[in-house]
Design a protein around this motif. Structure first.
Motif, mmCIF file in Angstrom:
data_model
loop_
_atom_site.group_PDB
_atom_site.id
_atom_site.type_symbol
_atom_site.label_atom_id
_atom_site.label_comp_id
_atom_site.label_asym_id
_atom_site.label_seq_id
_atom_site.Cartn_x
_atom_site.Cartn_y
_atom_site.Cartn_z
ATOM 1 N N THR A 253 0.818 -1.220 0.000
ATOM 2 C CA THR A 253 0.000 0.000 0.000
ATOM 3 C C THR A 253 0.846 1.262 0.000
ATOM 4 O OG1 THR A 253 -0.154 -0.025 2.416
ATOM 5 C CG2 THR A 253 -1.897 -1.144 1.189
ATOM 6 N N ALA A 254 2.045 1.187 0.587
ATOM 7 C CA ALA A 254 2.879 2.387 0.704
ATOM 8 C C ALA A 254 4.039 2.409 -0.283
ATOM 9 C CB ALA A 254 3.428 2.495 2.129
ATOM 10 N N SER A 255 4.344 1.257 -0.893
ATOM 11 C CA SER A 255 5.458 1.142 -1.846
ATOM 12 C C SER A 255 6.738 1.737 -1.261
ATOM 13 C CB SER A 255 5.112 1.842 -3.167
ATOM 14 O OG SER A 255 6.074 1.534 -4.155
ATOM 15 N N ILE A 256 7.150 1.194 -0.110
ATOM 16 C CA ILE A 256 8.293 1.772 0.606
ATOM 17 C C ILE A 256 9.505 0.860 0.655
ATOM 18 C CG2 ILE A 256 7.394 0.960 2.845
ATOM 19 C CD1 ILE A 256 8.618 3.535 4.059
ATOM 20 N N PHE A 257 9.294 -0.466 0.614
ATOM 21 C CA PHE A 257 10.407 -1.389 0.792
ATOM 22 C C PHE A 257 10.798 -2.076 -0.509
ATOM 23 C CE2 PHE A 257 8.359 -1.716 5.145
ATOM 24 C CZ PHE A 257 9.250 -0.840 5.735
ATOM 25 N N GLU B 234 1.194 -12.914 19.028
ATOM 26 C CA GLU B 234 0.580 -12.535 17.757
ATOM 27 C C GLU B 234 -0.104 -11.184 17.880
ATOM 28 O OE1 GLU B 234 -1.942 -15.408 15.911
ATOM 29 O OE2 GLU B 234 -0.631 -17.092 16.432
ATOM 30 N N ASP B 235 -0.793 -10.964 18.981
ATOM 31 C CA ASP B 235 -1.502 -9.689 19.173
ATOM 32 C C ASP B 235 -0.526 -8.521 19.235
ATOM 33 O OD1 ASP B 235 -3.918 -10.982 19.178
ATOM 34 O OD2 ASP B 235 -4.135 -11.003 21.362
ATOM 35 N N GLU B 236 0.614 -8.718 19.916
ATOM 36 C CA GLU B 236 1.605 -7.639 20.010
ATOM 37 C C GLU B 236 2.223 -7.352 18.640
ATOM 38 O OE1 GLU B 236 3.159 -8.174 24.624
ATOM 39 O OE2 GLU B 236 3.859 -9.559 23.076
ATOM 40 N N ILE B 237 2.452 -8.389 17.851
ATOM 41 C CA ILE B 237 2.972 -8.179 16.496
ATOM 42 C C ILE B 237 1.955 -7.406 15.668
ATOM 43 C CG2 ILE B 237 3.678 -9.283 14.339
ATOM 44 C CD1 ILE B 237 4.798 -11.588 16.031
ATOM 45 N N ASN B 238 0.706 -7.824 15.721
ATOM 46 C CA ASN B 238 -0.339 -7.153 14.930
ATOM 47 C C ASN B 238 -0.494 -5.690 15.337
ATOM 48 O OD1 ASN B 238 -0.995 -9.369 13.342
ATOM 49 N ND2 ASN B 238 -2.519 -10.135 14.796
ATOM 50 N N GLU B 239 -0.499 -5.437 16.640
ATOM 51 C CA GLU B 239 -0.665 -4.062 17.114
ATOM 52 C C GLU B 239 0.543 -3.216 16.731
ATOM 53 O OE1 GLU B 239 -2.074 -0.608 18.774
ATOM 54 O OE2 GLU B 239 -3.176 -2.466 18.335
ATOM 55 N N GLY B 240 1.728 -3.778 16.871
ATOM 56 C CA GLY B 240 2.926 -3.044 16.507
ATOM 57 C C GLY B 240 2.987 -2.732 15.025
ATOM 58 N N LEU B 241 2.614 -3.698 14.195
ATOM 59 C CA LEU B 241 2.613 -3.469 12.749
ATOM 60 C C LEU B 241 1.553 -2.449 12.350
ATOM 61 C CD1 LEU B 241 3.218 -7.084 11.364
ATOM 62 C CD2 LEU B 241 4.798 -5.146 11.315
ATOM 63 N N LEU B 242 0.436 -2.430 13.049
ATOM 64 C CA LEU B 242 -0.595 -1.415 12.786
ATOM 65 C C LEU B 242 -0.044 -0.021 13.071
ATOM 66 C CD1 LEU B 242 -3.522 -0.651 12.095
ATOM 67 C CD2 LEU B 242 -4.087 -1.009 14.520
ATOM 68 N N ARG B 243 0.618 0.124 14.188
ATOM 69 C CA ARG B 243 1.218 1.423 14.535
ATOM 70 C C ARG B 243 2.333 1.780 13.542
ATOM 71 N NH1 ARG B 243 1.732 1.029 21.206
ATOM 72 N NH2 ARG B 243 -0.397 0.252 21.566
ATOM 73 N N PHE B 244 3.129 0.780 13.172
ATOM 74 C CA PHE B 244 4.205 1.032 12.213
ATOM 75 C C PHE B 244 3.645 1.446 10.860
ATOM 76 C CE2 PHE B 244 7.482 -0.564 9.171
ATOM 77 C CZ PHE B 244 8.481 0.322 9.523
ATOM 78 N N SER B 245 2.548 0.820 10.452
ATOM 79 C CA SER B 245 1.907 1.177 9.186
ATOM 80 C C SER B 245 1.471 2.641 9.182
ATOM 81 C CB SER B 245 0.696 0.266 8.937
ATOM 82 O OG SER B 245 0.035 0.621 7.747
ATOM 83 N N LYS B 246 0.934 3.100 10.294
ATOM 84 C CA LYS B 246 0.530 4.510 10.388
ATOM 85 C C LYS B 246 1.738 5.430 10.255
ATOM 86 C CE LYS B 246 -3.524 3.566 13.291
ATOM 87 N NZ LYS B 246 -4.127 3.714 14.647
ATOM 88 N N ALA B 247 2.848 5.023 10.872
ATOM 89 C CA ALA B 247 4.070 5.819 10.766
ATOM 90 C C ALA B 247 4.584 5.841 9.329
ATOM 91 C CB ALA B 247 5.138 5.246 11.702
ATOM 92 N N VAL B 248 4.527 4.697 8.656
ATOM 93 C CA VAL B 248 4.995 4.608 7.274
ATOM 94 C C VAL B 248 4.169 5.521 6.366
ATOM 95 C CG1 VAL B 248 5.059 3.094 5.247
ATOM 96 C CG2 VAL B 248 6.034 2.316 7.424
ATOM 97 N N HIS B 249 2.865 5.500 6.515
ATOM 98 C CA HIS B 249 2.019 6.320 5.651
ATOM 99 C C HIS B 249 2.227 7.810 5.940
ATOM 100 C CE1 HIS B 249 0.048 2.466 4.731
ATOM 101 N NE2 HIS B 249 -0.321 3.070 3.619
ATOM 102 N N HIS B 250 2.484 8.149 7.177
ATOM 103 C CA HIS B 250 2.855 9.533 7.500
ATOM 104 C C HIS B 250 4.185 9.884 6.830
ATOM 105 C CE1 HIS B 250 3.337 12.759 10.914
ATOM 106 N NE2 HIS B 250 3.961 13.123 9.812
ATOM 107 N N PHE B 251 5.120 8.952 6.919
ATOM 108 C CA PHE B 251 6.469 9.160 6.397
ATOM 109 C C PHE B 251 6.474 9.417 4.882
ATOM 110 C CE2 PHE B 251 10.273 7.023 4.551
ATOM 111 C CZ PHE B 251 11.267 7.835 5.076
ATOM 112 N N ILE B 252 5.723 8.620 4.141
ATOM 113 C CA ILE B 252 5.773 8.755 2.679
ATOM 114 C C ILE B 252 5.051 10.005 2.203
ATOM 115 C CG2 ILE B 252 6.029 6.281 2.308
ATOM 116 C CD1 ILE B 252 3.072 6.182 1.543
ATOM 117 N N LYS B 253 4.212 10.580 3.055
ATOM 118 C CA LYS B 253 3.494 11.796 2.684
ATOM 119 C C LYS B 253 4.231 13.059 3.127
ATOM 120 C CE LYS B 253 -1.034 9.556 2.961
ATOM 121 N NZ LYS B 253 -2.291 9.438 3.765
ATOM 122 N N ALA B 254 5.246 12.869 3.970
ATOM 123 C CA ALA B 254 5.954 14.019 4.534
ATOM 124 C C ALA B 254 6.775 14.741 3.462
ATOM 125 C CB ALA B 254 6.852 13.562 5.669
#
Length: 405
Positions: free
Chosen positions: A327-331, A385-405
């Motif tokens: 979705t972010a085309s970052i990696f 699994e829950d901690e991985i999912n929650e962490g990746l959700l937060r990381f995804s938000k950071a990534v989308h902020h990052f690519i728009k900056a």
């Protein structure tokens, strides 16, 4: 705490030697794979103390081992031995290729012991000229003057000349270059099965096999630096077990103590016996506190349940990161093994890994970098699994902020 006793981030700049530049927040407590700062903001910990916190934070296995030993015996020096260190040595010997263990306090010290032993072996086997060491570009082996010189990143060593001599750096994963560099004067080759600080770059199997064969042929000590890859990090107890290649010396630290400082050098009788009493030493190495904690952590990790869990978590991480990148085309690439994972930024984001790391913490997830272009993940081996999912959700938000900056 009275106002004048409040600790702030500014105090770091006031009182600490400026060799680090830590985040602006101060962490004060942790549980599992979650940590909290002074303002009670919660973070998912994907950094793991740089691959150290193998059981996360405040795990009862480590707490119980530490507190029980703390009631008995803290330190006696190596003028005497102690029960916890012998139990830990037994576990390491019985579960690896090694016959003997030397304990110390860190990965750098373990590598220092290994390189010194290799020089001693060279002297005994080939005489005073057999002292040349082959290492690899972008490698990292510690911050003592010897180990930082052995590391293949000049930015860490160039200001501290004159550096120890007789160390040569060649391209990682280039077997022909390694063969060309090894001469009759070479005493050791030191290599990471996966370059951690160098970008989470796995060694090719053919490269490691070729190094093993050529080192045997030329009477050269093969050292595997498993400070970052050891103790379950790759889904096997040690990364060499994934390759079928057995080193002569292996160094381990980081995850071994689960957060309590400890390191170790493992080797066979053949090489261990070339060290003599007084050749090397340490004041704190193998002390009862560190050994008791490390033994408890080691036994907990060295189970099918935990090691299989690391492999399952790897799959969950990679799939999650791939979805983010779709979705972010970052990696450009997701690489690594087990819970040592590197996400390589696309060229348009080159040099900005540090920016994304900082932004991720703003969104409540701690990640690492491995050079300027790679985001590194090295969380607890028992992260849920829950901690991985929650962490990746937060990381995804950071990534989308990052690519728009």
């Amino acid at each position: 705490m009275q106002a004048q006793d409040q600790i702030t981030r500014q105090n770091f700049d006031d009182w600490m030697v400026p060799v680090f530049s830590p985040a602006e927040f101060i962490l004060v407590r942790g549980e599992g794979s979650r940590v909290w700062d002074q303002q009670e903001k919660e973070y998912i910990d994907f950094a793991g103390g740089i691959a150290v916190n193998s059981l996360g934070h405040a795990h009862p296995v480590a707490i119980n081992a530490l507190t029980e030993q703390a009631k008995k015996l803290w330190h006696v020096s190596n003028v005497y031995t102690n029960e916890p260190v012998l139990r830990l040595a037994k576990n390491l010997v019985e579960n690896t290729f090694a016959d003997k263990v030397f304990f110390c306090n860190s990965g750098a010290e373990a590598n220092e012991a290994a390189l010194k032993l290799a020089r001693k072996v060279g002297l005994k086997v080939g005489g005073e000229h057999k002292n040349h060491i082959v290492s690899f570009k972008n490698s990292f082996h510690g911050r003592t003057l010897f180990t930082v010189t052995a590391g293949g990143q000049p930015k860490y060593s160039q200001d501290f000349a004159p550096l120890p001599k007789g160390i040569e750096h060649i391209e990682y994963n280039d077997l022909e270059a390694a063969k060309a560099a090894i001469t009759e004067n070479t005493c050791a080759v030191i290599v990471e099965p996966i370059q951690g600080e160098g970008g989470v770059v796995p060694a090719n199997l053919e490269f490691l096999k070729g190094l093993r064969e050529y080192c045997t042929e030329k009477q050269v000590v093969l050292i595997f630096d498993e400070v970052q890859t050891g103790v379950g990090r790759t889904g096997s107890l040690y990364a060499y077990m994934n390759t079928g290649v057995v080193p002569d010396i292996l160094t381990t630290a980081k995850a071994l103590g689960g957060g309590f400082p400890i390191g170790a050098m493992l080797t066979t009788d053949h090489f261990a016996n070339m060290y003599a009493v007084g050749d090397h030493g340490t004041t704190y190495g193998g002390n009862p506190l560190a050994s008791a904690v490390a033994n408890a952590v080691f036994e907990f990790v060295n189970t099918e349940e935990v090691l299989q869990g690391v492999q399952n978590s790897h799959k969950q991480f990679v799939e999650g990161l791939q979805k983010i990148s779709q979705t972010a085309s970052i990696f450009d690439e997701i690489r690594g093994q087990g819970l040592l994972i590197g996400a390589v930024l696309k060229p348009e984001f080159a040099g900005k890994a540090g920016e994304l790391m900082k932004l991720a913490s703003d969104y409540g997830v701690l990640v690492l970098v491995a050079g300027p272009n790679v985001i590194r993940f090295a969380p607890s081996l028992v992260i849920s699994e829950d901690e991985i999912n929650e962490g990746l959700l937060r990381f995804s938000k950071a990534v989308h902020h990052f690519i728009k900056a």
